[in-house]
Scaffold this active site. Structure first.
Site, PDB file in Angstrom:
ATOM      1  N   ASP A 178      -2.168  -3.327   3.117  1.00 54.78           N
ATOM      2  CA  ASP A 178      -2.642  -3.375   4.591  1.00 54.78           C
ATOM      3  C   ASP A 178      -3.557  -4.413   4.862  1.00 54.78           C
ATOM      4  O   ASP A 178      -4.483  -4.541   4.059  1.00 54.78           O
ATOM      5  CB  ASP A 178      -3.298  -1.912   5.045  1.00 54.78           C
ATOM      6  N   TYR A 207       0.237  -2.778  13.438  1.00 57.31           N
ATOM      7  CA  TYR A 207      -0.619  -2.130  12.570  1.00 57.31           C
ATOM      8  C   TYR A 207      -1.623  -1.344  13.589  1.00 57.31           C
ATOM      9  O   TYR A 207      -2.382  -2.049  14.453  1.00 57.31           O
ATOM     10  CB  TYR A 207      -1.374  -3.044  11.872  1.00 57.31           C
ATOM     11  N   GLU A 225       0.811  -1.165  -0.041  1.00 61.64           N
ATOM     12  CA  GLU A 225      -0.012  -0.134  -0.004  1.00 61.64           C
ATOM     13  C   GLU A 225       0.808   1.535  -0.114  1.00 61.64           C
ATOM     14  O   GLU A 225       0.515   2.157  -0.641  1.00 61.64           O
ATOM     15  CB  GLU A 225      -0.865  -0.117   1.221  1.00 61.64           C
TER      16      GLU A 225
END
Ligand SMILES: [Zn+2]
Ligand SMILES: [Zn+2]
Length: 777
Positions: A110, A320, A7
């Site tokens: 992601d 994340y 990404e």
């Protein structure tokens, strides 16, 4: 060749570094960085997409472009199209160039719904030039940019999840349809055209509702008086201490008076009680609890907190940051992580955690996709920039706290009877800080009370006293609290909530921190609540949110959910049209109120008022001919030569955000004062008083002159030193400003670079009221 698509450019680089063992090199393709290496398995290339390749849009055609109420139903049913996102042409070219020669493809975007959708877009972009890749594409899912996670993900490849991607796709479509239909409809109804359109969103409007409801509660608050009693006693040690009457609040003044009169020395210590309290360590962070905690403990907005967390993730320092999970999965290298962290001096206090088996706390939510937010890399916070360092430190301290022991405090209360009235004093001492030793934000300071024994007699120190107070309205919702309430009511997602709050600011429905609704914001919500309740409350949007979850679970299809939402838009739009006239009046009144800046002092001094006796007000007016905005008095009428002709130029709203600061300047008391900020540019706002002779404005001009003089001097010095570069593109024009009354030193208006002309000059009226920007007749 194996093509890997991620990404962000940053993650592309990290993944290439990890998988190549450090041998990858950066090349450019159509200005897009491509990271390459070769090994026993062949050639590899990694490209970061920088987000979505394509976006959803309404098809071409007048019937979709024009803003007209009778076109709205058609707009809602328009077949949406997919078109390349702005500025993505080069990325698409770069990806397709690699895809043509690739024999396998790995989607490494992601690991969440949005990432899945970007992955699907990437796949389609690649298949368009190399259909053979259909047979050999895989998905790599990882929660942190660390060696273990990346190697684990790439040796355990998965399939792309279409349901997950479609759930994200449904959100795009639904939000586009809702936003376009109602932004147009409400703007048209309220005749708010051009840059002043009124934006309406599926999640945004109910969120505004939360803020307005609290404001209404505050306004409805009835201040109720009450009284509190205090007394000071002398302690044998020589110090004296303050106590509070056992009755928390006296609602009746006579009762308080009587109790005060009855208070008499000596005070007799009737009871001393102590109680131990145990506070449990906090649970692991998920997105929501992180946003709330960071915002309240570090004084930043939830949006800023997420931006810093995203940066830290891209750097490989934390996992994340978009996760619902509050339970560490078994696979996390907890012990190793703690061992690395406590080597950093700042976190060394947590070293004893490694002496015993680790027992982390657990929250209620589990989500197999991602772990809770935790640090993936140990470093000195001081190696990072200001706020980013504080966010990293918070995440580390929270992580370590989840393995720590409870905090034990002891609170002591002593009751003292003085002439039949009971007073008390309370103290709290930390016996064992436990988790608060590392999670220092939670540590309270000790409040010790003097040693007291039952039966002890104490003299009064001075006279007891009474304080009159009144009940306070509930506080405005902080952004942290707002994010929490949105979570509870199913408004938005963990990824979108901070942006939605930001939108309320940029559309001027709220201002200040904590957010306070403007008159327009209040009116929008009140109008919706009355005539289109579905748009004011969270129910409808929460139902849609749940349906999107069902798409992710494969229980519903994207088409079903989007079509359902279309039906809802149609019926909601019909509701809106039924209330059209009343709705427009409410919103108009709100927008009108927001234009008022403060009372006109000139009218006040001349004894001029409105017909109802209320003061004439200065307000923002848009000149019909020139379209420019200026400030004028409500006491002006075209045909009355005696009417008030006060006008002031103002920074134009298309370039500057102008927000009210003071109705009447607290320095000169002549005109309102506003905050001015350049649109779309970072930087502090400045304060503008419309009175040119205000000391604040004189000071501002002087400072500006000094700055310019200093710049000029530096330029001259540089020239003398021969540092001047070749002459700039054109001659720097000295703006030929025609100041009607030459009362300003020349330097003030000398240069464009020293900031825009704020238009602080008072305008000489020349006939009609066309505003300062209009052509003089
Ligand atoms: Zn006036
Ligand atoms: Zn002033």
């Amino acid at each position: 060749m194996r093509l890997i698509i991620t990404e962000k450019n940053n993650s592309a680089q990290k993944i290439a570094e990890i998988l190549s063992g450090g041998s990858s090199t950066e090349t450019k393709s159509f200005t897009v960085p491509v990271f390459r290496w070769s090994d026993g398995e062949g050639d590899h290339a990694v490209i970061g997409t920088g987000g979505h390749f394509v976006e959803r849009a309404f098809p071409e055609g007048k019937e979709y472009k024009q803003w007209k109420l009778d076109l709205i139903h058609g707009l809602v049913d328009a077949p949406l199209i997919t078109q390349p996102s702005d500025g993505k042409k080069n990325v698409i070219k770069a990806v397709q160039k690699e895809a043509k020669v690739a024999d396998s493809l790995i989607i490494g975007t992601d690991f969440d719904r949005e990432g899945e959708l970007i992955g699907l877009e990437a796949l389609e972009v690649c298949l368009a030039v190399n259909p053979d890749l259909e047979k050999d594409f895989k998905r790599a899912r990882y929660s942190a940019l660390t060696k273990e996670e990346i190697e684990g993900a790439f040796s355990n490849l998965d399939d792309l999840s279409y349901p997950l991607a479609h759930a994200a796709g449904a959100r795009q479509d639904i939000d586009l349809i809702w936003g376009a239909a109602f932004t147009r409809a409400v703007s048209l109804i309220a005749k708010a055209y051009g840059a002043n359109f009124l934006s309406v969103g599926r999640v945004q409007s109910p969120t505004l509702g939360l803020i307005v409801e609290r404001e209404l509660e505050r306004r409805a608050h009835v201040y109720k008086p009450y009284w509190e009693l205090y007394a000071k006693f002398e302690h044998p040690s020589g110090s004296s201490f303050e106590t509070h009457h056992a009755t928390d609040k006296f609602w009746d003044k006579a009762e308080a008076d009587a109790a005060l009169a009855a208070t008499a020395a000596p005070g007799l210590v009737k009871a001393v009680t102590s109680r131990k309290n145990t506070s449990k360590p906090p649970t692991p962070y998920n997105t929501n609890s992180f946003q709330v905690d960071a915002s309240s403990r570090l004084g930043i907005t939830p949006k800023q907190a997420m931006n810093y967390a995203q940066d830290l993730y891209d750097d490989g320092f934390i996992s994340y940051p978009r996760t619902d999970n509050t339970i560490y999965p078994d696979s996390l290298p907890l012990e190793k992580t703690i061992a690395a962290l406590v080597k950093i001096k700042d976190f060394a206090a947590a070293a004893p955690l490694l002496d015993a088996p680790l027992k982390p706390t657990q929250g209620k939510k589990f989500d197999a996709a991602h772990p809770p937010i935790y640090p993936t890399h140990a470093l000195y916070p001081s190696a990072l920039d200001g706020p980013k360092a504080r966010v990293y430190e918070l995440i580390v301290r929270r992580f370590l706290a989840t393995f720590s022991s409870p905090m034990i405090t002891e609170s002591t209360r002593a009751d003292i009877e003085a002439g039949g009235e009971t007073y008390f004093v309370r103290g709290k001492v930390v016996l064992d800080p436990g988790f608060a030793g590392i999670y220092t934000y939670a540590r309270s300071s000790d409040e010790e009370i003097p040693a007291l024994e039952e039966g002890q007699e104490l003299a009064l120190d001075g006279k007891p006293w009474m304080v009159d107070k009144e009940t306070q309205p509930p506080a405005r919702l902080s952004e942290a609290k707002l994010v929490q309430m949105m979570d509870e009511q199913g408004l938005g997602t963990k990824a979108t909530r901070p942006d939605i709050i930001q939108k309320l600011y940029s559309r001027k429905y709220v201002r200040n921190h904590p957010p306070e609704p403007t008159a327009t914001g209040m009116a929008m919500y009140e109008a919706f609540k009355e005539y289109v309740p579905g748009m004011a409350t969270s129910e409808m949007t929460a139902t849609l949110e749940a349906e999107m979850d069902q798409i992710a679970e494969s229980d519903l299809t994207k088409d079903t959910v989007v079509d359902d939402s279309r039906k809802l838009v149609h019926s909601t739009f019909d509701d809106l049209m039924k209330g059209e006239e009343a709705l427009s009046k409410i919103i108009w009144a709100g927008m009108d109120k927001d234009r008022i800046l403060g009372p006109c002092i000139v009218c006040k001094e001349a004894g001029r008022t409105k017909e109802d006796g209320s003061p004439n007000m200065l307000r923002i007016i848009r000149a019909k001919k020139s379209g420019k905005s200026f400030v004028g008095c409500s006491g002006w009428t075209a045909d009355d030569p005696e009417a008030c002709d006060q006008t002031f130029p103002m920074p134009q709203p298309n370039f500057y955000e102008v927000t009210p600061l003071e109705e009447n300047c607290s320095i000169c008391h002549r005109t309102p004062r506003v905050n001015v900020k350049t649109r779309g540019r970072a930087g502090r706002p400045w304060k503008l008083c419309f009175n040119d002779d205000c000391p604040t404005m004189i000071e501002m001009r002087e400072k500006k002159a000094e700055r310019l003089a200093a710049q000029e001097a530096k330029k001259k010095a540089d020239e003398a030193a021969g540092k001047t570069k070749t002459k700039a593109k054109g001659k720097k024009k000295a703006p030929a400003k025609k100041s009607p009354a030459k009362k300003r030193p020349k330097t003030v208006a000398a240069s464009k670079s020293a900031g825009p002309d704020l238009g602080t000059r008072r305008v000489k009226k020349a006939g009609g009221r066309n505003g300062p920007g209009a052509k003089k007749s």
